[in-house]
Motif scaffolding. Sequence first.
Motif, PDB file in Angstrom:
ATOM      1  N   THR A 121      29.497  38.563  68.180  1.00 40.01           N
ATOM      2  CA  THR A 121      29.993  39.667  68.987  1.00 40.01           C
ATOM      3  C   THR A 121      28.844  40.480  69.566  1.00 40.01           C
ATOM      4  O   THR A 121      27.740  40.503  69.037  1.00 40.01           O
ATOM      5  CB  THR A 121      30.899  40.587  68.155  1.00 40.01           C
ATOM      6  OG1 THR A 121      30.147  41.116  67.051  1.00 40.01           O
ATOM      7  CG2 THR A 121      32.114  39.834  67.631  1.00 40.01           C
ATOM      8  N   SER A 123      26.149  41.935  72.545  1.00 39.10           N
ATOM      9  CA  SER A 123      25.232  41.433  73.559  1.00 39.10           C
ATOM     10  C   SER A 123      24.275  40.389  73.004  1.00 39.10           C
ATOM     11  O   SER A 123      24.046  40.302  71.795  1.00 39.10           O
ATOM     12  CB  SER A 123      24.440  42.599  74.156  1.00 39.10           C
ATOM     13  OG  SER A 123      25.308  43.505  74.798  1.00 39.10           O
ATOM     14  N   GLY A 222      34.583  44.290  77.448  1.00 39.81           N
ATOM     15  CA  GLY A 222      34.612  43.232  78.443  1.00 39.81           C
ATOM     16  C   GLY A 222      33.920  43.730  79.696  1.00 39.81           C
ATOM     17  O   GLY A 222      32.747  44.086  79.678  1.00 39.81           O
ATOM     18  N   ASP A 280      26.903  42.342  76.966  1.00 39.27           N
ATOM     19  CA  ASP A 280      28.117  41.530  76.850  1.00 39.27           C
ATOM     20  C   ASP A 280      29.059  42.148  75.830  1.00 39.27           C
ATOM     21  O   ASP A 280      28.635  42.839  74.910  1.00 39.27           O
ATOM     22  CB  ASP A 280      27.773  40.102  76.378  1.00 39.27           C
ATOM     23  CG  ASP A 280      27.197  39.236  77.472  1.00 39.27           C
ATOM     24  OD1 ASP A 280      27.876  39.052  78.497  1.00 39.27           O
ATOM     25  OD2 ASP A 280      26.065  38.741  77.300  1.00 39.27           O
ATOM     26  N   GLY A 281      30.337  41.831  75.991  1.00 38.57           N
ATOM     27  CA  GLY A 281      31.336  42.173  74.980  1.00 38.57           C
ATOM     28  C   GLY A 281      31.758  43.624  75.002  1.00 38.57           C
ATOM     29  O   GLY A 281      32.864  43.953  75.424  1.00 38.57           O
ATOM     30  N   TYR A 282      30.892  44.486  74.523  1.00 42.89           N
ATOM     31  CA  TYR A 282      31.225  45.912  74.472  1.00 42.89           C
ATOM     32  C   TYR A 282      29.947  46.721  74.363  1.00 42.89           C
ATOM     33  O   TYR A 282      28.885  46.212  73.994  1.00 42.89           O
ATOM     34  CB  TYR A 282      32.172  46.224  73.317  1.00 42.89           C
ATOM     35  CG  TYR A 282      31.588  46.035  71.926  1.00 42.89           C
ATOM     36  CD1 TYR A 282      31.319  47.134  71.117  1.00 42.89           C
ATOM     37  CD2 TYR A 282      31.334  44.764  71.404  1.00 42.89           C
ATOM     38  CE1 TYR A 282      30.807  46.980  69.833  1.00 42.89           C
ATOM     39  CE2 TYR A 282      30.816  44.601  70.125  1.00 42.89           C
ATOM     40  CZ  TYR A 282      30.559  45.710  69.347  1.00 42.89           C
ATOM     41  OH  TYR A 282      30.044  45.555  68.088  1.00 42.89           O
ATOM     42  N   ARG A 329      39.867  41.689  69.835  1.00 43.15           N
ATOM     43  CA  ARG A 329      39.460  41.398  71.212  1.00 43.15           C
ATOM     44  C   ARG A 329      37.952  41.204  71.321  1.00 43.15           C
ATOM     45  O   ARG A 329      37.466  40.350  72.077  1.00 43.15           O
ATOM     46  CB  ARG A 329      39.932  42.507  72.154  1.00 43.15           C
ATOM     47  CG  ARG A 329      41.428  42.419  72.437  1.00 43.15           C
ATOM     48  CD  ARG A 329      41.948  43.560  73.296  1.00 43.15           C
ATOM     49  NE  ARG A 329      41.338  43.612  74.623  1.00 43.15           N
ATOM     50  CZ  ARG A 329      41.751  44.423  75.595  1.00 43.15           C
ATOM     51  NH1 ARG A 329      42.781  45.250  75.371  1.00 43.15           N
ATOM     52  NH2 ARG A 329      41.165  44.426  76.766  1.00 43.15           N
ATOM     53  N   ILE A 330      37.198  41.966  70.574  1.00 48.71           N
ATOM     54  CA  ILE A 330      35.741  41.808  70.572  1.00 48.71           C
ATOM     55  C   ILE A 330      35.369  40.406  70.082  1.00 48.71           C
ATOM     56  O   ILE A 330      34.479  39.752  70.648  1.00 48.71           O
ATOM     57  CB  ILE A 330      35.088  42.900  69.704  1.00 48.71           C
ATOM     58  CG1 ILE A 330      35.151  44.254  70.432  1.00 48.71           C
ATOM     59  CG2 ILE A 330      33.646  42.549  69.362  1.00 48.71           C
ATOM     60  CD1 ILE A 330      34.724  45.437  69.585  1.00 48.71           C
ATOM     61  N   CYS A 331      36.049  39.934  69.035  1.00 49.49           N
ATOM     62  CA  CYS A 331      35.794  38.587  68.523  1.00 49.49           C
ATOM     63  C   CYS A 331      36.136  37.512  69.556  1.00 49.49           C
ATOM     64  O   CYS A 331      35.381  36.563  69.775  1.00 49.49           O
ATOM     65  CB  CYS A 331      36.594  38.344  67.245  1.00 49.49           C
ATOM     66  SG  CYS A 331      35.992  39.254  65.803  1.00 49.49           S
ATOM     67  N   LEU A 333      36.363  37.820  72.809  1.00 46.77           N
ATOM     68  CA  LEU A 333      35.421  37.864  73.928  1.00 46.77           C
ATOM     69  C   LEU A 333      34.150  37.088  73.587  1.00 46.77           C
ATOM     70  O   LEU A 333      33.570  36.402  74.444  1.00 46.77           O
ATOM     71  CB  LEU A 333      35.072  39.318  74.258  1.00 46.77           C
ATOM     72  CG  LEU A 333      36.107  40.111  75.049  1.00 46.77           C
ATOM     73  CD1 LEU A 333      35.744  41.608  75.036  1.00 46.77           C
ATOM     74  CD2 LEU A 333      36.196  39.612  76.490  1.00 46.77           C
ATOM     75  N   ALA A 334      33.696  37.195  72.341  1.00 45.21           N
ATOM     76  CA  ALA A 334      32.495  36.483  71.910  1.00 45.21           C
ATOM     77  C   ALA A 334      32.702  34.976  71.956  1.00 45.21           C
ATOM     78  O   ALA A 334      31.828  34.217  72.401  1.00 45.21           O
ATOM     79  CB  ALA A 334      32.115  36.916  70.502  1.00 45.21           C
ATOM     80  N   ARG A 337      32.757  33.856  75.607  1.00 41.70           N
ATOM     81  CA  ARG A 337      31.404  33.838  76.178  1.00 41.70           C
ATOM     82  C   ARG A 337      30.636  32.603  75.684  1.00 41.70           C
ATOM     83  O   ARG A 337      29.963  31.920  76.466  1.00 41.70           O
ATOM     84  CB  ARG A 337      30.650  35.092  75.788  1.00 41.70           C
ATOM     85  CG  ARG A 337      29.218  35.154  76.332  1.00 41.70           C
ATOM     86  CD  ARG A 337      28.442  36.312  75.732  1.00 41.70           C
ATOM     87  NE  ARG A 337      28.204  36.102  74.318  1.00 41.70           N
ATOM     88  CZ  ARG A 337      27.739  37.046  73.500  1.00 41.70           C
ATOM     89  NH1 ARG A 337      27.506  38.258  73.938  1.00 41.70           N
ATOM     90  NH2 ARG A 337      27.536  36.778  72.228  1.00 41.70           N
TER      91      ARG A 337
END
Length: 342
Positions: A121, A123, A222, A280-282, A329-331, A333-334, A337
């Motif tokens: 997760t 950047s 995101g 990235d991510g958050y 959601r963070i997971c 998104l990782a 990516r």
Amino acid sequence: MQTSPLKIAVLFGGTSEEREVSIASGAQVVLALRAAGHDVLAIDTSRGLLGGEDEVRFLSSRVNEAPPASEALAMIRAGQSNALQAATLAGVDVVFVALHGGTGEDGTIQAMLDLAALPYTGSGHLGSALAMDKDMAKRLFVSAGIPTARWLMAPVEPEAAGEQLGYPLVVKPNSQGSTVGLSVVRSADQLADAIALAGAYDSEVMLEQFIAGREITVGVLGDEALAVGEIVMDPNAVFDYKAKYQPGAVREIFPADLPEDIAEQARALALRAHRTLKLDGYSRSDFRLDSHGVLWCLEVNTLPGMTATSLLPQSAQARGIAFSELCDRICRLAIERHSKRK
């Protein structure tokens, strides 16, 4: 995007001055992800995989009024194990990095996870390093047209600091978070001691123009800016370590009571800062809003606090995103990516 339950390793703790803050984040992330139905491993990067009583003991600890003493951190570093062993992370779908400061936020852990080809997760190693280096981040802000306070790097003579930045000014380590080692210097005779204090935490020390005003913060998830928040405090004070982590020290308002044009500008600047630093991510961007209505970017956090009442989760909650959903959601998104990089 994948919707089935995941096997997630949560990394927290570490050996930076923000160790206690990271443990607090890790504790709530572990609980939130388990509540969402995921299989979660709790890993203190200074000790390894926790289980049973160790997990309960570590994850129920609290953040003290001051960061851990350097002697205590040195003892932890001396005895630390390799938490990122292949066997520990075998079969993990994603690593949730709940570390703050030090090698957990400066790109070191991220580079190791890249080499292991593990989704994680937040950047990547480049964005993490750029954001952690305040001098480099501010250079990029200037190039991107993001207002940021004037600054100098030590060594600086008191007279030159006064002429170029004015007093009061802020002195802080170049690569620290949570305002560790930060001082507000109100006269030239205080400068040497403030530089010495900051230098105890980092080899590089920044002197920065002090911007009086309202403390504003904006989360990014995101590629979307979340709700704008305000930390209500004395406009001539600093949101320091104690104020950040002791209940009731300040008042936090989400969404902030701001004119819509100012709130929209804050969201736009947070997104621009996020993209400028290749994040990235958050992330979470912090600003000062001065008496003329100008927003000044103070810094961008690539791994902001992740307790349910931390600023980023409050920014998300004001947009209708509950804490467990935010962690989930963070997971995802990782993972998304990582799949695009293959």
